[in-house]
Design an enzyme around this catalytic site. Structure first.
Site, PDB file in Angstrom:
ATOM      1  N   TRP A   9      31.567  46.703  40.238  1.00  0.00           N
ATOM      2  CA  TRP A   9      30.949  47.134  41.499  1.00  0.00           C
ATOM      3  C   TRP A   9      31.200  46.147  42.631  1.00  0.00           C
ATOM      4  O   TRP A   9      30.811  46.406  43.770  1.00  0.00           O
ATOM      5  CB  TRP A   9      29.440  47.339  41.292  1.00  0.00           C
ATOM      6  CG  TRP A   9      29.109  48.512  40.408  1.00  0.00           C
ATOM      7  CD1 TRP A   9      30.004  49.412  39.879  1.00  0.00           C
ATOM      8  CD2 TRP A   9      27.817  48.922  39.944  1.00  0.00           C
ATOM      9  NE1 TRP A   9      29.342  50.352  39.114  1.00  0.00           N
ATOM     10  CE2 TRP A   9      27.999  50.072  39.139  1.00  0.00           C
ATOM     11  CE3 TRP A   9      26.524  48.436  40.121  1.00  0.00           C
ATOM     12  CZ2 TRP A   9      26.928  50.740  38.519  1.00  0.00           C
ATOM     13  CZ3 TRP A   9      25.455  49.090  39.516  1.00  0.00           C
ATOM     14  CH2 TRP A   9      25.670  50.233  38.723  1.00  0.00           C
ATOM     15  N   LYS A  10      31.768  45.010  42.324  1.00  0.00           N
ATOM     16  CA  LYS A  10      32.055  43.988  43.346  1.00  0.00           C
ATOM     17  C   LYS A  10      30.804  43.742  44.209  1.00  0.00           C
ATOM     18  O   LYS A  10      29.696  43.801  43.701  1.00  0.00           O
ATOM     19  CB  LYS A  10      33.273  44.388  44.176  1.00  0.00           C
ATOM     20  CG  LYS A  10      34.488  44.691  43.286  1.00  0.00           C
ATOM     21  CD  LYS A  10      35.778  44.831  44.042  1.00  0.00           C
ATOM     22  CE  LYS A  10      36.921  45.136  43.070  1.00  0.00           C
ATOM     23  NZ  LYS A  10      38.223  45.219  43.717  1.00  0.00           N
ATOM     24  N   HIS A  93      38.809  37.115  38.218  1.00  0.00           N
ATOM     25  CA  HIS A  93      39.292  38.249  39.015  1.00  0.00           C
ATOM     26  C   HIS A  93      40.150  37.725  40.171  1.00  0.00           C
ATOM     27  O   HIS A  93      39.879  36.647  40.713  1.00  0.00           O
ATOM     28  CB  HIS A  93      38.098  39.045  39.557  1.00  0.00           C
ATOM     29  CG  HIS A  93      38.506  40.341  40.175  1.00  0.00           C
ATOM     30  ND1 HIS A  93      39.026  40.410  41.441  1.00  0.00           N
ATOM     31  CD2 HIS A  93      38.510  41.601  39.694  1.00  0.00           C
ATOM     32  CE1 HIS A  93      39.326  41.676  41.719  1.00  0.00           C
ATOM     33  NE2 HIS A  93      39.014  42.415  40.674  1.00  0.00           N
ATOM     34  N   GLU A 165      45.542  43.187  35.920  1.00  0.00           N
ATOM     35  CA  GLU A 165      45.299  43.768  37.242  1.00  0.00           C
ATOM     36  C   GLU A 165      46.340  43.244  38.214  1.00  0.00           C
ATOM     37  O   GLU A 165      46.160  42.156  38.790  1.00  0.00           O
ATOM     38  CB  GLU A 165      43.900  43.387  37.737  1.00  0.00           C
ATOM     39  CG  GLU A 165      42.785  43.993  36.924  1.00  0.00           C
ATOM     40  CD  GLU A 165      41.532  44.251  37.760  1.00  0.00           C
ATOM     41  OE1 GLU A 165      41.016  45.362  37.678  1.00  0.00           O
ATOM     42  OE2 GLU A 165      41.120  43.372  38.516  1.00  0.00           O
ATOM     43  N   GLY A 235      37.374  49.547  40.073  1.00  0.00           N
ATOM     44  CA  GLY A 235      36.599  49.079  41.224  1.00  0.00           C
ATOM     45  C   GLY A 235      36.065  50.263  42.006  1.00  0.00           C
ATOM     46  O   GLY A 235      35.054  50.869  41.651  1.00  0.00           O
ATOM     47  N   GLY A 236      36.789  50.624  43.080  1.00  0.00           N
ATOM     48  CA  GLY A 236      36.343  51.652  44.023  1.00  0.00           C
ATOM     49  C   GLY A 236      35.807  52.920  43.382  1.00  0.00           C
ATOM     50  O   GLY A 236      34.715  53.390  43.744  1.00  0.00           O
TER      51      GLY A 236
HETATM   52  P1  PGA Z   1      40.093  49.029  42.421  1.00  0.00           P
HETATM   53  O1  PGA Z   1      39.566  47.592  41.915  1.00  0.00           O
HETATM   54  O2  PGA Z   1      39.895  49.994  41.279  1.00  0.00           O
HETATM   55  O3  PGA Z   1      39.246  49.351  43.608  1.00  0.00           O
HETATM   56  O4  PGA Z   1      41.525  48.865  42.770  1.00  0.00           O
HETATM   57  C1  PGA Z   1      39.855  47.139  40.628  1.00  0.00           C
HETATM   58  C2  PGA Z   1      39.424  45.710  40.490  1.00  0.00           C
HETATM   59  O5  PGA Z   1      39.640  44.927  41.430  1.00  0.00           O
HETATM   60  O6  PGA Z   1      38.849  45.327  39.441  1.00  0.00           O
END
Ligand code: PGA
Length: 256
Positions: A9-10, A93, A165, A235-236
């Site tokens: 969820w950042k 990350h 990633e 993420g998003g």
């Molecule tokens: P994203 O992020 O799915 O929005 O590209 C992935 C992440 O940074 O873990």
């Protein structure tokens, strides 16, 4: 092996919003034994959410933690404080490497501290756009993998998850900036080869390797069927409940 679906969820959601999301997710999600569903909220939401979550269905992950257990480290939260609250922690990350200046040495200490506190580290590695353009992907992957695992013994390597990633594929909206299954397969093969060189063939097969970078319901199926990929770090799309549950359903379909 289980399939891991991890929502990162950042820096999003207040504690209240996170709690409402979790409530809805718990209500809609069946108890899939072969899919490990994990969400990684902000540190501040972890403790209240740990009282709300049903760990049979969903596990909690931290997004980071500090490598010393206590002491004069203003502003930090240690893995010993997170112990019992989370089952996982994302570590290294690319946003922490590139914005917060974390290096492999610090990341290695964090991986060791997580394991010491019975938290499974999800060690993130991946090359930037220019590193790929200069043909440095294999070197970057090797350096970040060996660097991040440098304090992990043969006995503890089965407690680690790796997430590939590619930095250039994170938060992307353009198709050209999304990783293809072939590109992912090539790097995952490299990761497993490096694991084999350090820890042996059995470990190389058994350590879960996840993929992350603009995973959406539309590409999740293709990414989950890449050879050697055991799950997704999202993420998003994990911020939108219907997209996250779509991806979980896809994982269920692909794995059965
Ligand atoms: P994203 O992020 O799915 O929005 O590209 C992935 C992440 O940074 O873990």
């Amino acid at each position: 092996m289980k399939t891991y679906i991890v929502g990162n969820w950042k820096l999003n959601f207040t504690v209240g919003e996170a709690s409402i999301y979790l409530h809805k997710l718990l209500k809609t999600l069946p108890n899939y034994r072969d899919i490990e569903v994990v969400v990684a909220p902000s540190t501040i939401a972890l403790q209240p959410l740990s009282l709300q979550v049903d760990r049979h269905k969903i596990k909690l992950s931290a997004q980071n933690g500090f490598y010393r257990d206590y002491g004069a480290f203003t502003g930090e939260v240690s893995f010993s404080q997170l112990r019992g609250i989370v089952d996982y922690s994302i570590i290294g990350h690319s946003e922490r490497r590139n914005i917060l200046g974390e290096d492999d040495k610090m990341i290695a200490k964090k991986v060791a501290a997580a394991i010491r506190n019975r938290i499974t580290p999800i060690l993130c590695i991946g090359e930037t756009e220019s590193e790929r353009a200069f043909g440095e992907t294999a070197d970057v992957i090797r350096d970040q993998l060996t660097g991040g695992l440098s304090e992990v013994s043969d006995d503890d390597i089965d407690k680690v998850i790796i997430a590939y990633e590619p930095v250039w594929a994170i938060s992307s909206t353009k198709a050209a900036k999304m990783a293809t299954p072939d590109e992912i397969a090539e790097v995952v093969k490299l990761i497993r080869k490096n694991l084999k060189d350090i820890y042996g063939a059995k470990v190389a097969e058994e350590v879960p390797v996840l993929f992350g970078g603009s995973v959406k319901p539309s590409n999740a199926g293709a990414y989950l069927t890449v050879p050697g990929v055991n799950g997704l770090l999202i993420g998003g799309a994990s911020l939108i409940l219907s997209e996250f549950t779509d991806i979980i359903e896809t994982a269920k379909r692909v794995s059965s």
